[in-house]
Design a protein around this motif. Structure first.
Motif, PDB file in Angstrom:
ATOM      1  N   ALA A   1      24.786   4.831  24.016  1.00  0.00           N
ATOM      2  CA  ALA A   1      25.811   5.858  24.237  1.00  0.00           C
ATOM      3  C   ALA A   1      27.175   5.441  23.714  1.00  0.00           C
ATOM      4  CB  ALA A   1      25.910   6.188  25.723  1.00  0.00           C
ATOM      5  N   ALA A   2      27.257   4.258  23.096  1.00  0.00           N
ATOM      6  CA  ALA A   2      28.508   3.808  22.491  1.00  0.00           C
ATOM      7  C   ALA A   2      28.856   4.725  21.313  1.00  0.00           C
ATOM      8  CB  ALA A   2      28.356   2.357  22.027  1.00  0.00           C
ATOM      9  N   PRO A   3      30.058   4.601  20.753  1.00  0.00           N
ATOM     10  CA  PRO A   3      30.450   5.474  19.642  1.00  0.00           C
ATOM     11  C   PRO A   3      29.409   5.497  18.536  1.00  0.00           C
ATOM     12  CG  PRO A   3      32.319   4.177  20.370  1.00  0.00           C
ATOM     13  CD  PRO A   3      31.125   3.669  21.125  1.00  0.00           C
ATOM     14  N   PRO A   4      29.202   6.643  17.891  1.00  0.00           N
ATOM     15  CA  PRO A   4      28.206   6.763  16.816  1.00  0.00           C
ATOM     16  C   PRO A   4      28.443   5.733  15.717  1.00  0.00           C
ATOM     17  CG  PRO A   4      29.024   8.919  17.442  1.00  0.00           C
ATOM     18  CD  PRO A   4      29.870   7.917  18.172  1.00  0.00           C
TER      19      PRO A   4
ATOM     20  N   LEU B   1      19.426   6.110  36.952  1.00  0.00           N
ATOM     21  CA  LEU B   1      20.766   6.555  36.592  1.00  0.00           C
ATOM     22  C   LEU B   1      21.835   6.003  37.531  1.00  0.00           C
ATOM     23  CD1 LEU B   1      20.064  10.220  35.464  1.00  0.00           C
ATOM     24  CD2 LEU B   1      20.212   8.125  34.095  1.00  0.00           C
ATOM     25  N   ALA B   2      21.459   5.677  38.754  1.00  0.00           N
ATOM     26  CA  ALA B   2      22.417   5.025  39.664  1.00  0.00           C
ATOM     27  C   ALA B   2      22.772   3.642  39.136  1.00  0.00           C
ATOM     28  CB  ALA B   2      21.830   4.943  41.068  1.00  0.00           C
TER      29      ALA B   2
ATOM     30  N   ILE C   1      26.364   9.977  28.427  1.00  0.00           N
ATOM     31  CA  ILE C   1      24.982   9.978  28.915  1.00  0.00           C
ATOM     32  C   ILE C   1      24.734  11.190  29.798  1.00  0.00           C
ATOM     33  CG2 ILE C   1      23.367   8.791  30.462  1.00  0.00           C
ATOM     34  CD1 ILE C   1      24.663   6.135  29.439  1.00  0.00           C
ATOM     35  N   ARG C   2      25.614  11.425  30.734  1.00  0.00           N
ATOM     36  CA  ARG C   2      25.443  12.539  31.657  1.00  0.00           C
ATOM     37  C   ARG C   2      25.446  13.871  30.918  1.00  0.00           C
ATOM     38  NH1 ARG C   2      29.317  10.009  36.421  1.00  0.00           N
ATOM     39  NH2 ARG C   2      27.643   8.977  37.577  1.00  0.00           N
ATOM     40  N   ALA C   3      26.330  14.008  29.942  1.00  0.00           N
ATOM     41  CA  ALA C   3      26.376  15.244  29.171  1.00  0.00           C
ATOM     42  C   ALA C   3      25.100  15.431  28.357  1.00  0.00           C
ATOM     43  CB  ALA C   3      27.593  15.236  28.246  1.00  0.00           C
ATOM     44  N   SER C   4      24.622  14.336  27.776  1.00  0.00           N
ATOM     45  CA  SER C   4      23.405  14.404  26.967  1.00  0.00           C
ATOM     46  C   SER C   4      22.198  14.770  27.816  1.00  0.00           C
ATOM     47  CB  SER C   4      23.157  13.065  26.261  1.00  0.00           C
ATOM     48  OG  SER C   4      21.923  13.044  25.592  1.00  0.00           O
ATOM     49  N   LEU C   5      22.086  14.164  28.976  1.00  0.00           N
ATOM     50  CA  LEU C   5      20.922  14.433  29.839  1.00  0.00           C
ATOM     51  C   LEU C   5      20.997  15.841  30.421  1.00  0.00           C
ATOM     52  CD1 LEU C   5      20.476  11.004  31.637  1.00  0.00           C
ATOM     53  CD2 LEU C   5      19.372  11.858  29.575  1.00  0.00           C
TER      54      LEU C   5
ATOM     55  N   GLN D   1      31.087  -2.772  33.484  1.00  0.00           N
ATOM     56  CA  GLN D   1      31.426  -3.076  32.099  1.00  0.00           C
ATOM     57  C   GLN D   1      32.564  -2.213  31.558  1.00  0.00           C
ATOM     58  OE1 GLN D   1      27.665  -2.922  29.912  1.00  0.00           O
ATOM     59  NE2 GLN D   1      26.641  -4.114  31.505  1.00  0.00           N
ATOM     60  N   HIS D   2      33.186  -1.425  32.447  1.00  0.00           N
ATOM     61  CA  HIS D   2      34.350  -0.601  32.089  1.00  0.00           C
ATOM     62  C   HIS D   2      34.024   0.329  30.916  1.00  0.00           C
ATOM     63  CE1 HIS D   2      36.521  -3.286  34.769  1.00  0.00           C
ATOM     64  NE2 HIS D   2      36.123  -4.314  34.044  1.00  0.00           N
ATOM     65  N   ARG D   3      32.955   1.126  31.094  1.00  0.00           N
ATOM     66  CA  ARG D   3      32.511   2.013  30.021  1.00  0.00           C
ATOM     67  C   ARG D   3      32.339   3.447  30.547  1.00  0.00           C
ATOM     68  NH1 ARG D   3      27.721  -1.298  27.091  1.00  0.00           N
ATOM     69  NH2 ARG D   3      28.190   0.098  25.366  1.00  0.00           N
ATOM     70  N   PRO D   4      33.402   4.025  31.073  1.00  0.00           N
ATOM     71  CA  PRO D   4      33.294   5.382  31.616  1.00  0.00           C
ATOM     72  C   PRO D   4      32.960   6.428  30.554  1.00  0.00           C
ATOM     73  CG  PRO D   4      35.587   4.711  31.489  1.00  0.00           C
ATOM     74  CD  PRO D   4      34.781   3.484  31.213  1.00  0.00           C
ATOM     75  N   ALA D   5      33.458   6.252  29.339  1.00  0.00           N
ATOM     76  CA  ALA D   5      33.185   7.235  28.292  1.00  0.00           C
ATOM     77  C   ALA D   5      31.701   7.278  27.962  1.00  0.00           C
ATOM     78  CB  ALA D   5      33.999   6.918  27.041  1.00  0.00           C
ATOM     79  N   ALA D   6      31.062   6.103  27.910  1.00  0.00           N
ATOM     80  CA  ALA D   6      29.625   6.052  27.631  1.00  0.00           C
ATOM     81  C   ALA D   6      28.846   6.745  28.737  1.00  0.00           C
ATOM     82  CB  ALA D   6      29.169   4.603  27.476  1.00  0.00           C
ATOM     83  N   LEU D   7      29.263   6.533  29.979  1.00  0.00           N
ATOM     84  CA  LEU D   7      28.572   7.179  31.098  1.00  0.00           C
ATOM     85  C   LEU D   7      28.724   8.695  31.024  1.00  0.00           C
ATOM     86  CD1 LEU D   7      26.967   6.892  33.715  1.00  0.00           C
ATOM     87  CD2 LEU D   7      29.150   6.671  34.935  1.00  0.00           C
ATOM     88  N   ARG D   8      29.913   9.179  30.680  1.00  0.00           N
ATOM     89  CA  ARG D   8      30.104  10.629  30.542  1.00  0.00           C
ATOM     90  C   ARG D   8      29.219  11.177  29.429  1.00  0.00           C
ATOM     91  NH1 ARG D   8      35.588   9.180  31.366  1.00  0.00           N
ATOM     92  NH2 ARG D   8      35.976   9.249  29.117  1.00  0.00           N
TER      93      ARG D   8
END
Length: 214
Positions: A160-163, A186-187, A205-209, A196-203
């Motif tokens: 989920a990191a930047p493309p 997912l928890a 993932i959630r959007a993709s799922l 790991q301070h990666r809130p953007a990656a988590l967002r």
């Protein structure tokens, strides 16, 4: 001797990592580079890249065997840095988890320091500087060595990191995230993202799922 190819010393055949460099066998051969080149010519070992060789499995002697790129990448990394500080990550971990069935031309492995891409005979190894002790990893046994690979949850977070980070096209990236998401806790993904301070990656993932479940 049973269990090893003729002409290969037992000390070499017993190595836990079946990827090795000339300096790794200096205690076995007086002239390791010349001897490894000779063994490579007989098919007992396979040259992977300049200065790196792999032991040919006994049941593949005499054919055109070459190791899977991910197995070779992990073996090379362990040969250079040891087994505790390297791990298959990104698309390579996704392939291990069955989320990316198609072979890719680049294997990605986490190592303690940045270094250039290594060109292999059947692809390339991309080395990413990461602290493996901060990643969620599990043990994997490849055809060449036992080592670490990121878990489904860590792999999902990494993908989920930047493309472009792991040499995946957008379509492949979405497919991999969907496949990993179906298996991931997912928890735990959310917990890792916080650590790991990666809130953007988590967002992402959630959007993709959410899209894939619609």
């Amino acid at each position: 001797m049973a269990g090893r190819a003729a002409g290969v010393p037992a000390a070499l055949a017993r190595r836990p990592n079946r990827v090795f460099r000339p300096q790794d066998v200096a205690d076995v051969y007086a002239h390791p580079r010349a001897e490894l080149a000779r063994l490579s010519g007989t098919g007992v070992i396979r040259r992977l890249a300049t200065g790196y060789y792999a032991m040919t499995p006994l049941d593949r002697l005499g054919d055109a065997w070459r190791p899977e790129l991910e197995a070779a990448a992990l073996g090379v990394a362990i040969a250079d840095y040891g087994p505790d500080v390297v791990a298959l990550i990104g698309a390579s971990a996704a392939r291990h988890h069955g989320a990316l069935p198609r072979a890719v031309a680049v294997a990605t492995v986490a190592v303690p320091k940045q270094r250039p891409v290594m060109v292999m005979e059947n692809g390339a190894i991309s080395f990413a500087k990461r602290d493996v002790t901060r990643l969620d990893v599990e043990r994997v046994q490849t055809e060449l060595v036992s080592g670490w690979v990121t878990t489904v949850e860590q792999t999902l977070l990494d993908i989920a990191a930047p493309p472009g980070r792991f040499d995946l096209h957008l379509g492949d990236r979405a497919e991999v995230m969907a496949a990993l998401g179906r298996r991931a806790d997912l928890a735990l993904v959310a917990e890792l993202a916080a650590q790991q301070h990666r809130p953007a990656a988590l967002r992402r993932i959630r959007a993709s799922l959410d899209v894939n479940s619609a």
